[in-house]
Every structure is written in structure tokens, then in C-alpha cells.
Design an enzyme around this catalytic site. Sequence first.
Site: not given
Lengths: 421, 431, 85
Positions: B356, B179, B415, B330, B319, B351
Site C-alpha cells: 500500500h 490514501c 484516512f 468494501e 482497495h 496491494k
Amino acid sequence: MSAVVTGIGVVAPNGLGTAEFWRRTLDGESGIGPITRFDASRYPVRLAGEVPGFTAADHVPGRLVPQTDRGTQLALAATDWALEDADAHPGDFGDFDMGVATAASAGGFEFGQRELQNLWRLGPRHVSAYQSFAWFYAVNAGQISIRHGMRGPIGINVSEQAGGLDAVAQARRLVRKRTALVVTGAVDASLCPWGLVAQIPGGRLSTSGDPGAAYLPFAAGARGHLPGEGGAILIVEDADHARRRGAPHLYGEIAGYRATFDPAPRTGRPSRLASAVRGALDDAGMAAGDIDVVFADGAGVPELDRAEAEALAEVFGRCGVPVTAPKSMTGRLNAGGAALDLAAALLSIRDGVIPPTAGVVQPDESYGLDLVTRTRRATVGAALVLARGYGGFNAAMVVRRCPQAAPRPARAAAITQGEGT
Amino acid sequence: MPSRSSPGAPMNRRVVITGIGVVAPGDPGVKAFWERVTSGSSATRPISFFDPAPYRSRIAAECDFDPVREGLSAQEVRRLDRAAQFAVVCAREALADAGLDPDDLPSERTGVSLGSAVGCTTKLEWEYAVVSDAGRLWEVDHTYAVPHLYDYFTPGSLAAEVAWVAGAEGPVTVVSAGCTSGLDAVGHGCELIGEGSADVVIAGGTDAPISPITVACFDAILATSNHNDDPEHAMRPFDRTRNGFVLAEGAAVLVLEELGHARRRGARAIAEITGFANRSNAYHMTGLRTDGREMAEAIRAALAEARLAPEAVGYVNAHGTGTKQNDRHETAAFKAALGPHAYDVPISSIKSMIGHSLGAIGSIEIAACALAIEHGVVPPTANLHEPDPELDLDYVPLTAREKRLDAVLTVGSGFGGFQSAMVLQRPGAVA
Amino acid sequence: MSEFTIDDLKRILRACAGEDDSAGLEGDILDSGFEDLGYDSLALLETASRIEHEVGVAVLDEEIGEITTPRRLLDLVNNRLVEKV
């Protein structure tokens, strides 16, 4: 600042571990045989280079086995061996000073096939919780960084065969940006039915049933290549840093690299491979005459072999440099193959010996190549490794002997045996 | 030819964005995208590509993308995975936006760096269903395999298609770091220009993952939202009631140029990319430690490369996936890396509006940052009605804000434990 | 299946989440924390999925976080088995 290879870990069809791989490679012993990992009798391609005798539980922590594809298990084992070879202990480094830059071609494909089958046959609730990361292209880099506590920069390239060199070039970049140690290289493994079938329509696989004659790069009778699994993991460090910590091996310096891309087939314009070769030489500050051996891409497909031979003739002249493709003994390992060739090139420098393009008895003379078909003793100060990725990717990398590294004597026994075959 | 390049040298030559192409959920094109991400409204809806009934999460942010209307030929439509179609259309839009004719590009000095997390997974899955007879066969039937199956098998083909659009014959690669792919691919493009391996890089990310296997694998780890009865409000980054992300598709492609190259041809520079770094958490393939240490380190390194103090950052594109652990992670990283300034700087997750899209979203977010600088607008975080008391920063709830932006930060997390950060600055605002 | 036993659970854990060389499953683990045994939330999700397919009893999403020990998991599964009868 120069980036040097200090550790090598090999998982190859003709050898698990660097020593076995190198001994068998110099002896011309092929790892190609009938596919045993599944019933391939219905397919036109029934041969491959399988890594023999690898039991995941012997090399990978028990907790990781159910959540990893075979390719990741092989990569984790190769990484352990490479770090051991480099005598590099992650605990001795700052965690942000260690990076991982690997290449992949197909991710955890066998794992993925199993989960696709669970989904399509049984339904979505049967898909493993591990699928989301076990199959994706970044899996090896992720698992390696976790296993060794490496929190520095990461990079994952996908450019098929060329990726194996692109990743090592990325490792050099990271070292030059002051990451002390980078785990790099590539391991690919997709010898499952779905992985094989995905490669069949491309028309580049050999349908020969003779393991000794199915994949013959640059041979007059070349008829395609064979798939294989495995690759090599390399440890790359800054040369001064490696010397200061007393690294036992300085296999060679990553001296030059250039990647180019071929024009679209419909344009009819020629390959840009020669330009990659010249770019890598320029980058290394070397001339064609400084190269002692070329590890060729050696697709074993006549038009691809011819294009590669033409590029080599353009830069080195007809029969201007010894050329070899020991991947005739492993099959093409995608990104892993280029990394394995780089390992072999570094071992050639160490031992003063060029491994053979085993199996090739009669090179196609029209190519104008000095093709090494029997193990050859030679002083190797610098080697050029080429990798061409499906779709048009070209990568060229020059590795050369580290200035202060004392040359080691060639291993006479292996060479004698090799010449006898 | 003398060597003009020194691959691997640290970034020194400057890199500007001179063209942008976007295909995002909703209508394709940069204009529709910018309207969407400043509107505060979400493009999420029930999955329409297949019957989502058996799945836990049955919603997605889909693109209203008609490949023929977007100029692809019948052959391209048939051959290319949807992710490749997105990339090709974006590349064309970006080149046109940059005023570049591929014939005028210096081919060997032009590269491609394209991010993708899952490659051609959609084509691969549907072809798998055919050759396996819907999962019945383990030894799948090769006689049903389509000619371009190998292109789907190894997604270097995505970069190849873009290279052919641009006539690029320099360094070409796909960057696949899960990602963070979209961010890392643009970062890699900057490296190529910075070190002198290329003067122009077509860089970005693309993913079209709305397929049964992708939906199922995120179902299995409860990563996606199952607010199925309220798709538009399903993804709620930084909200107390958040319960995961909405899967999406899309792409963004940027024309990156060496500053001098752009100046010589009188190109418009939309933004300059001045810093990039990534780190691994070496912790877990999907889990995040709450302290955000590695993301904070990536942010610090990117700011250091840009020679910027934290206080200079005028906007943070988060993110912001709306999973419980991401938003905590975050937020901690911002506090660690930006210090007290973390409480002052506007932070938002686009997002919340476009979902996403895995390996594409990082480059889409870079595009949003460049447009934010150009338009002087901070996009909002949609669906943030009930702030989580644990998350105490300014997440720009619901409504966009006008603000002159000289420097912005965008981050990604994925990931494998990968954490990435990039700094963009207003052209001319760079010291 | 009338009762889901600790041995059933150990078998499933080994198959779908592996076994740590250091922290094994031997001995009395009923009240050991899954985390101490080396099983993270992913391993538990995988285990719950396998149990559902073998035993026909589902562990709800929101319950996963509360299952901290083998005993709690066994209790939950067995209570639900009784409810089914």
C-alpha cells in the site's frame, strides 16, 4: 448555474472572526509582531503574523483538542463561523449534498514536529496514535466533514499560496455538479520552530526587526515577506438554492477562474501570470475594465513584485486599476492567505471600500501600480484576486456582486478611521 | 483568444489514457510492474532503508529504484525527494509511451494533477533529524537547513517537477486526500479535460513513505501487518488470517488526453475514463462503518457518470488493504452498489503483491486497470489461502485470469473517511 | 507505582484523549463502556501507550479490543504490576 459565497469565517492575525478582521483591516491595524509561540531569538526571522487569543478548548470539542494541530483547530472554528454566517444547518441538507474542498500547504506541522521529536528522542513507541492523520495535508477536510456530517464530494489541493483559490474553484465545480453546499477555503498554520526553519532557506522571508516595515509589498524598500497563520473558510452554494433557502448573505459570485504554471526557472521564459488573469476574465465573460480592484499576491520580494506588476500592466495598463495587498497586515498565510484575500474582496464588494496595503508609504513608482495604501471608498462590483504559489503556481479568480443582492451602505465610521491613519 | 474553457462545467469532453509510466515495488517500469501484478508473488521484504528493529512492523514493499540508472542527473538526485524522483521518471516513461515530445505539447493547454498523501516526508524527516540534532532541540538549528527545504515543506513541488518535465503551463496542482490521492488526482485531471481547462493532463500519484515516522505512526494504530518473519506472505487481503497492510512506495503517471486531441495525432488509446466520484464517510478519521454506505454511493455516482449498469462491470480493482475492517467495509459496499452482480464479478487486490503506497496506489491501480483492459487479464489477489467466511465474493485468489474486459471499476478508501471510485472502459466500447 | 487507580486513568484519558462536554469523566465510570464515554479504539491505543510509558506496563495489541471498560483496563494493568513485583 452560478456559485455564490454565502458564508465567511475568518481566523487572521489581525482578527479572530470576520467582523474584527475587517474592522482592523480597514483601520490599517496590523497583526504582525514578534514571534511568541516559541523562542525565535536564534533565528534571522523573528516576526510573524500570529492569530492572537485563540484558545482551542473554547472553540473545538474537548475530544478533538488532543488529536488536532492548531491549524485544524483554527479551521474548525472558522468553519463553525462560516456556517453560522450562512445560516446553514447541516441537518437541513442531505448528507451527500454537502461537500468539502479545501487547500493545505503544510498539514499539521507543529503536531508533526512534536511527534518527530518523540520518535527521534524517545523512540517509535512514543509516537502518538493520532500522528497518522493529525499532520497530513487532508486533515482539515477530514475533520470538517466529520464534525458536520458532510458526506458529499471532497477535494484537497496543495499548490502553496495558489491553493486557496484552487480550492474555491473546486468548490464551484462541485456546486456545478449539483452538490448543494461546499465548505471551502483554507487555513494554514505552521508557526513552530521546524515550520519556520523550513521556510528560511528559500530566502524570501524578511529579516527586518521592525513589525511596521518588515513586509512591504510593492514598496521601494521591499525586502521579503513574513510568515503567518490563519486563513478563511467560505461557504459556496448554488445561487438559486441559496436564495430559495433564504441565505442571509450573497456575498458574491465566483465568476471566473484560471490557473497557470510558470516555465522552469532555467528556461528563462517569463511568468504565465498574465495569462491566468486573462483566462479568469474570459471565464467570467468580463473585460479588464469591469474589474474595480485587484487583490494582489504581493510577495514583497522585488523580482516577484515586478513580475506581478508587469502582468497587471499588461492586462490593465499602467495604473489601470486599484491594487491592494492587505496581507501586509497578516503576513503570508500560504493557502490560507489566498482564501483570506478572497474573503476581503467579497467584503469590499459588500461595503464599497478597498482595504489598504498598510505600512507601504512609498510604492516603487517604476511598477506603475495604483497601489491603495489608505482605505479607499469605491463602488466595487467585481474584484480580481491573485495568488502565486511557490514553485510557479498562478491562480486568478474573479468575484462579482450577485445580481439581485441589494448593495449595503459602506460602514462610514470604519472608513473615516481608516483614512485617518 | 476566445474562451475555450468553462471551468466547473460537468464532465462532457471525453478522456482517454494514452501513456503510462510506473515505478512499483520490484523493478521500475510498466513491463516489470505488469509482470509483478499478474504473477501472484509479492515484492515485500524486510525494510532496508533504516534499521527496523525497534518497530512493530519491520517489512515493506520497496522499489529497486536506482535514480541514476533511471536517467536522473546528479543534481536531480540530490535535490529531489524520492517521491519526486519516482514522479519524474514515471512522467518521462508515460510521455514516451504516449509518443509525446514535451516540445510538441500545447503548453497552456497541458496540466498536471499529481496525488500524494505524505509529500516529501522522507526528506523532511531526515532533514529534521539533522536540524534537531536527532530530536534533541525543539528550537531546531536553521544553520543546518538545506537549500531546498521549502520544496519538501510544501509538496506542490512534486507537481512542479512533473510540470517542468512536460512543459506544462496550464493548471498544475497536487491533490492530497490521503490514501485516495492517486485516484482523486486522476479524477481531477479528468475534470480539467472534461470541462475544457486543458487538453492534456499528466496525472498520477507518488509517495515514498518508508521512513521511520511513517512506519511508527502506522505501528501506533496497528494498521500495518507484523508478520515480520514471512514478509512475502504478510499482506493477505480478504484472507481469514489478515492483520493489516504492508507499507509500500511507488508512483504511476498517466497521460490523459481529450479524445479528439488523441485521435487527431493518431495516438493509441489504452483506456477511456468514463466516470469518477468521491464521498466522505463523515464518521471517523481512521475508522470505517461496516455498511460501506459512502463507498457504495461513490461507486453508484461513478457508474452513473459512465452511464453504465452494475452488470457491465467486468472487473473490480479493490482497495483491499487486508485490514480487518477495510475488507469487510468494501465487501459490503460492493454488494450495496453492484447488487447480485457483486457475486459474479472478479474482484482483486494488487496491494497483496505491491503493498500500500498511500497516495500513489490509487493511480498505480488505475494503471493496472488500463493494462488489464489492454491485455485481457484480471490480476489475482496473492496470499489468499484461507478465505474469510464473512467475505463471500470472488476475490481471484492466487492466480491471474484471462478475461476480455470492456469496463472495470477501481475504488479507494482512506484516512479522513474518503471513498473514491472510477470507471475505465475499453476504447471503442463506450456507447 | 504500586497501584494504578481510576484517578490515574482519568488523568491520562483527559490528557491524551480529551473529555467530551456531554459524557464527562466525573462520578463512577468504572463499569461504563469506553464507547459510551466517547473513547474510541484510537483513544484507547493512545491511552495504553501513555500508561506503558508512565507505569511500565504494556497492553498487548490483541488485548486492546477486549478492554471495554475502565475496570477491565485497571484490572489488567494492576495484575501486570503485581506480576512485575
